[in-house]
Motif scaffolding. Structure first.
Motif, PDB file in Angstrom:
ATOM      1  N   VAL A 104      -5.448  64.797 -13.367  1.00  0.00           N
ATOM      2  CA  VAL A 104      -6.334  64.993 -14.521  1.00  0.00           C
ATOM      3  C   VAL A 104      -6.661  63.652 -15.176  1.00  0.00           C
ATOM      4  O   VAL A 104      -7.808  63.398 -15.554  1.00  0.00           O
ATOM      5  N   ILE A 105      -5.672  62.783 -15.289  1.00  0.00           N
ATOM      6  CA  ILE A 105      -5.927  61.444 -15.852  1.00  0.00           C
ATOM      7  C   ILE A 105      -6.978  60.718 -15.014  1.00  0.00           C
ATOM      8  O   ILE A 105      -7.924  60.137 -15.546  1.00  0.00           O
ATOM      9  N   ILE A 137     -10.454  62.328 -15.517  1.00  0.00           N
ATOM     10  CA  ILE A 137     -11.007  61.962 -16.832  1.00  0.00           C
ATOM     11  C   ILE A 137     -11.533  60.536 -16.800  1.00  0.00           C
ATOM     12  O   ILE A 137     -12.618  60.245 -17.326  1.00  0.00           O
ATOM     13  N   MET A 138     -10.774  59.636 -16.165  1.00  0.00           N
ATOM     14  CA  MET A 138     -11.247  58.252 -16.056  1.00  0.00           C
ATOM     15  C   MET A 138     -12.545  58.188 -15.249  1.00  0.00           C
ATOM     16  O   MET A 138     -13.492  57.497 -15.650  1.00  0.00           O
ATOM     17  N   ASP A 139     -12.593  58.907 -14.133  1.00  0.00           N
ATOM     18  CA  ASP A 139     -13.814  58.936 -13.315  1.00  0.00           C
ATOM     19  C   ASP A 139     -14.999  59.467 -14.112  1.00  0.00           C
ATOM     20  O   ASP A 139     -16.070  58.855 -14.151  1.00  0.00           O
ATOM     21  N   LEU A 140     -14.809  60.618 -14.741  1.00  0.00           N
ATOM     22  CA  LEU A 140     -15.915  61.245 -15.482  1.00  0.00           C
ATOM     23  C   LEU A 140     -16.380  60.379 -16.653  1.00  0.00           C
ATOM     24  O   LEU A 140     -17.579  60.299 -16.922  1.00  0.00           O
ATOM     25  N   THR A 141     -15.447  59.739 -17.334  1.00  0.00           N
ATOM     26  CA  THR A 141     -15.817  58.860 -18.446  1.00  0.00           C
ATOM     27  C   THR A 141     -16.653  57.685 -17.942  1.00  0.00           C
ATOM     28  O   THR A 141     -17.689  57.358 -18.523  1.00  0.00           O
ATOM     29  N   SER A 147      -8.984  60.713  -6.368  1.00  0.00           N
ATOM     30  CA  SER A 147      -8.190  61.115  -7.535  1.00  0.00           C
ATOM     31  C   SER A 147      -7.260  62.281  -7.225  1.00  0.00           C
ATOM     32  O   SER A 147      -6.287  62.515  -7.944  1.00  0.00           O
TER      33      SER A 147
END
Length: 156
Positions: A86-87, A90-94, A141
């Motif tokens: 999940v971390i 989230i980093m990818d999507l951000t 990821s």
């Protein structure tokens, strides 16, 4: 071991493995992959780089699976790995949502992604195959889920 501590085993291992892998890559690239060209310039041998990343990936999987997670069930590993997955997502999507490819934001992500350095062979190989960075990053990821293969089956 207390259940709360078990769920942090995979994320903490991945973070430690990533930092160690990053430092190993920096050292080994300078030692084994840099080659001088006839015109005097230098470059890195991509095949050697991929071999190096592949070796780091395999060693990390085996050490994590056989040493650190050997007493965990597949279900425990799944939930524990989900934290770091999940971390990563989230980093990818951000980074994708805000198109952070240069400047201080890109530098931040460069350092933040160190925690996934141990598994970076996966997105590198996927990118070679389809040249879609987002798909390669997304699948990369998910690599902590590979530790599930080393878990014990649930006991009934």
């Amino acid at each position: 071991m207390e259940k709360k501590k078990i769920f942090w085993k995979v994320p903490l291992f991945c973070i430690a493995a990533g930092v160690i892998a990053f430092n190993a890559v920096v050292f080994f690239i300078g030692q084994f992959t840099i080659i001088p060209l006839p015109d005097g310039t230098i470059t890195s041998d991509n095949t050697r780089v991929l071999i190096m990343y592949g070796a780091i990936f395999i060693v990390t999987l085996i050490v994590g699976g056989k040493v650190f997670f050997r007493n965990m069930t597949r279900k425990e590993i799944f939930f524990s790995a989900s934290i770091i997955v999940v971390i990563g997502l989230i980093m990818d999507l951000t980074q994708w949502a805000f198109n952070i490819t240069t400047g201080p934001g890109a530098v931040f992500f460069m350092y933040a992604y160190q925690i996934f350095e141990w598994s970076s062979i996966v997105p590198q190989l996927l990118y070679l195959v389809n040249e879609n960075l987002r798909v390669a990053s997304f699948i990369g990821s998910l690599t902590p889920y590979l530790f599930i293969l080393f878990g014990k089956k649930e006991q009934v």
